[in-house]
Design a protein around this motif. Sequence first.
Motif, mmCIF file in Angstrom:
data_model
loop_
_atom_site.group_PDB
_atom_site.id
_atom_site.type_symbol
_atom_site.label_atom_id
_atom_site.label_comp_id
_atom_site.label_asym_id
_atom_site.label_seq_id
_atom_site.Cartn_x
_atom_site.Cartn_y
_atom_site.Cartn_z
ATOM 1 N N THR A 51 0.830 -1.192 0.000
ATOM 2 C CA THR A 51 0.000 0.000 0.000
ATOM 3 C C THR A 51 0.872 1.253 0.000
ATOM 4 O O THR A 51 1.827 1.352 0.761
ATOM 5 C CB THR A 51 -0.894 0.020 1.254
ATOM 6 N N SER A 52 0.536 2.200 -0.865
ATOM 7 C CA SER A 52 1.253 3.476 -0.851
ATOM 8 C C SER A 52 0.922 4.230 0.427
ATOM 9 O O SER A 52 -0.242 4.312 0.838
ATOM 10 C CB SER A 52 0.878 4.318 -2.075
ATOM 11 N N ASP A 53 1.946 4.753 1.072
ATOM 12 C CA ASP A 53 1.780 5.491 2.324
ATOM 13 C C ASP A 53 2.848 6.568 2.357
ATOM 14 O O ASP A 53 4.024 6.284 2.573
ATOM 15 C CB ASP A 53 1.907 4.551 3.521
ATOM 16 N N ASP A 54 2.440 7.812 2.125
ATOM 17 C CA ASP A 54 3.399 8.896 1.976
ATOM 18 C C ASP A 54 4.232 9.114 3.239
ATOM 19 O O ASP A 54 5.447 9.315 3.166
ATOM 20 C CB ASP A 54 2.660 10.188 1.607
ATOM 21 N N LEU A 55 3.605 9.053 4.396
ATOM 22 C CA LEU A 55 4.343 9.292 5.638
ATOM 23 C C LEU A 55 5.286 8.139 5.956
ATOM 24 O O LEU A 55 6.355 8.349 6.548
ATOM 25 C CB LEU A 55 3.375 9.513 6.800
ATOM 26 N N ARG A 56 4.924 6.921 5.579
ATOM 27 C CA ARG A 56 5.768 5.763 5.857
ATOM 28 C C ARG A 56 6.987 5.695 4.947
ATOM 29 O O ARG A 56 8.094 5.387 5.392
ATOM 30 C CB ARG A 56 4.951 4.478 5.677
ATOM 31 N N TYR A 57 6.795 5.981 3.663
ATOM 32 C CA TYR A 57 7.851 5.691 2.699
ATOM 33 C C TYR A 57 8.470 6.926 2.046
ATOM 34 O O TYR A 57 9.619 6.862 1.603
ATOM 35 C CB TYR A 57 7.307 4.758 1.610
ATOM 36 N N ASN A 58 7.743 8.024 1.951
ATOM 37 C CA ASN A 58 8.304 9.232 1.355
ATOM 38 C C ASN A 58 9.028 10.025 2.442
ATOM 39 O O ASN A 58 8.590 11.083 2.886
ATOM 40 C CB ASN A 58 7.197 10.079 0.719
ATOM 41 N N THR A 59 10.168 9.480 2.860
ATOM 42 C CA THR A 59 10.909 10.020 4.003
ATOM 43 C C THR A 59 11.843 11.162 3.643
ATOM 44 O O THR A 59 12.382 11.820 4.520
ATOM 45 C CB THR A 59 11.729 8.904 4.663
ATOM 46 N N GLY A 60 12.089 11.348 2.348
ATOM 47 C CA GLY A 60 13.051 12.358 1.933
ATOM 48 C C GLY A 60 14.477 11.846 1.898
ATOM 49 O O GLY A 60 15.385 12.569 1.469
ATOM 50 N N ALA A 99 9.630 8.798 -3.683
ATOM 51 C CA ALA A 99 8.982 10.050 -4.073
ATOM 52 C C ALA A 99 7.474 9.922 -4.193
ATOM 53 O O ALA A 99 6.739 10.885 -3.968
ATOM 54 C CB ALA A 99 9.579 10.551 -5.396
ATOM 55 N N ASN A 100 6.991 8.726 -4.533
ATOM 56 C CA ASN A 100 5.545 8.536 -4.672
ATOM 57 C C ASN A 100 4.932 7.769 -3.504
ATOM 58 O O ASN A 100 3.784 7.349 -3.561
ATOM 59 C CB ASN A 100 5.206 7.849 -6.001
ATOM 60 N N GLY A 101 5.728 7.546 -2.451
ATOM 61 C CA GLY A 101 5.209 6.898 -1.255
ATOM 62 C C GLY A 101 4.912 5.420 -1.405
ATOM 63 O O GLY A 101 4.133 4.853 -0.628
ATOM 64 N N SER A 102 5.538 4.765 -2.374
ATOM 65 C CA SER A 102 5.281 3.341 -2.623
ATOM 66 C C SER A 102 6.483 2.490 -2.214
ATOM 67 O O SER A 102 7.628 2.875 -2.453
ATOM 68 C CB SER A 102 4.992 3.119 -4.112
ATOM 69 N N PRO A 103 6.245 1.299 -1.634
ATOM 70 C CA PRO A 103 7.349 0.396 -1.302
ATOM 71 C C PRO A 103 7.662 -0.614 -2.405
ATOM 72 O O PRO A 103 8.502 -1.498 -2.205
ATOM 73 C CB PRO A 103 6.806 -0.337 -0.071
ATOM 74 N N ALA A 140 9.337 3.048 -8.279
ATOM 75 C CA ALA A 140 9.626 3.601 -9.604
ATOM 76 C C ALA A 140 10.858 2.951 -10.221
ATOM 77 O O ALA A 140 11.742 2.463 -9.508
ATOM 78 C CB ALA A 140 9.817 5.107 -9.530
ATOM 79 N N ARG A 141 10.906 2.964 -11.543
ATOM 80 C CA ARG A 141 12.083 2.504 -12.266
ATOM 81 C C ARG A 141 13.099 3.631 -12.385
ATOM 82 O O ARG A 141 14.310 3.405 -12.302
ATOM 83 C CB ARG A 141 11.671 2.012 -13.656
ATOM 84 N N THR A 142 12.591 4.856 -12.602
ATOM 85 C CA THR A 142 13.457 6.037 -12.695
ATOM 86 C C THR A 142 13.003 7.072 -11.673
ATOM 87 O O THR A 142 11.809 7.207 -11.380
ATOM 88 C CB THR A 142 13.414 6.656 -14.103
ATOM 89 N N ASP A 143 13.949 7.801 -11.134
ATOM 90 C CA ASP A 143 13.670 8.883 -10.183
ATOM 91 C C ASP A 143 12.768 8.441 -9.030
ATOM 92 O O ASP A 143 11.799 9.107 -8.688
ATOM 93 C CB ASP A 143 13.041 10.075 -10.902
ATOM 94 N N TYR A 144 13.116 7.294 -8.395
ATOM 95 C CA TYR A 144 12.339 6.898 -7.221
ATOM 96 C C TYR A 144 12.575 7.881 -6.073
ATOM 97 O O TYR A 144 11.729 8.068 -5.205
ATOM 98 C CB TYR A 144 12.634 5.456 -6.811
ATOM 99 N N THR A 145 13.758 8.491 -6.057
ATOM 100 C CA THR A 145 14.002 9.735 -5.348
ATOM 101 C C THR A 145 14.629 10.654 -6.383
ATOM 102 O O THR A 145 15.155 10.187 -7.397
ATOM 103 C CB THR A 145 14.946 9.565 -4.137
#
Length: 455
Positions: free
Chosen positions: A379-388, A395-399, A431-436
């Motif tokens: 499940t996409s979760d911005d607070l869990r995975y989009n840590t910076g 970047a899209n909050g996906s694992p 993502a394949r490109t620019d995951y961060t």
Amino acid sequence: MHANKLWRHGRSLFMLMAVSIGIVAAPAAQAVPSMARQTGYECTKCHTVFPELNPFGRQFKIGAFTMSSDKWDAKPLAERIPLSAALIVSRTKTSDTSAGGTEADEFPRNGKVIAQTVAGYYGGKIAGNFGALAQYNYDGVEKTWGMEMFDARYGNSTTLVNEELAYGVTLNNNPTVSDIYSSTPAWGFPHVGTAAAQMPAASLIDMTLASKVGGAAVYGMWNNMVYGEVGLYRTAKDGAFRFMSWGQPWGSEELAGSVIKGTAPYWRLALEQTWGSHNLAVGTYGMVADVWQDINDKSMGANRFRDIAVDANYQYIEGEHTASARATWINEKQKWNSNLVGVTASNTSNTLKTFRTDFHYYYKRQLGGGLQFFRTTGTSDDLRYNTGDALMGSANGSPNSKGWVTELDYLPVQNVKLALRYTHFLEFNGARTDYTPGRNASNNDNIFLMAWLLF
């Protein structure tokens, strides 16, 4: 790959081979593990290629590692202490160690030949029906000493419905380390991790609790066909199970997401069938645990993790040829404490699904290798995975991550394994490109060279 890169990797592999062959040839080093000395059998009696067990090896483990030869039993007690050692020398080269436009500090060992593991084992019989397999080692990546593996057990047998029931009790420090199949996380491929910093998100049972818990379980194998195990685990930071995690770091980073509230039940069930040169086992395993968000601030509450997995393990052993195929699928349901929703998690609940499947072949148990496909979705979760984080963020909050692992192995003698492994990521953290920003999944590709020696 450019010629100079090939030369550097080839030179490193040559160095690892030279070290291995030199140690094996040394008069003081007998290249025979303690369990082989105890039983009088060669390592191939229990293993296809170590550490994968064959049917005989699984029976040896169920019997609490206590089988011994008359010659061994006749020795004085001081000569029957089953001690062994291991050395893993490795080199990891990651494709791109830059992140966010600057060189990342998460790769301090990149491109260096290191003593990745220096280990001592107690491996074999204690007395009577009691035995153990315990590993205390130096981690050359983290530069720490600690208990890596502990599995002490009692084994016996009786008759149930006119068929043999082999049963026992185990005390261990990692759910699935007590398992007899190579499809579960503790024994699954790849058997030795690299020094690379980036790995996909992992479920709780998928090695997250390794060496940080202690538990007791009862197990049994009926008619060489039905295997079952049930147990309870708790965090081994304090209390009666503390000895199972001696030396393990317990700083705030290590405590995060790994301290169980109370106890956590674990279960295992598998069906096995052997016909001719073929052996097949299919099963399920799982765990339910409440885990403190922050052990130093219990007001933040605990989150519930429910891991349910299915797995399959196939082996073919015939003369000079051995082949195996394995698969495991773990479905984790995460339920976040209401205090944390909107603070550390965007959703009230998430799922994380892990799938791995691999195939291996060896000729004369000496030359071969394996290929694995792995995939993590959730499940996409911005607070869990989009840590910076420039390396491990999303970047899209996906694992979501997936890729391939291929490994070539050469065993010049039965207790030395030389390996060349390549890991390729098709997707990383959604993502394949620019995951961060500025970093692609393939930047995490790595080449791993290893020499693994057992004494």
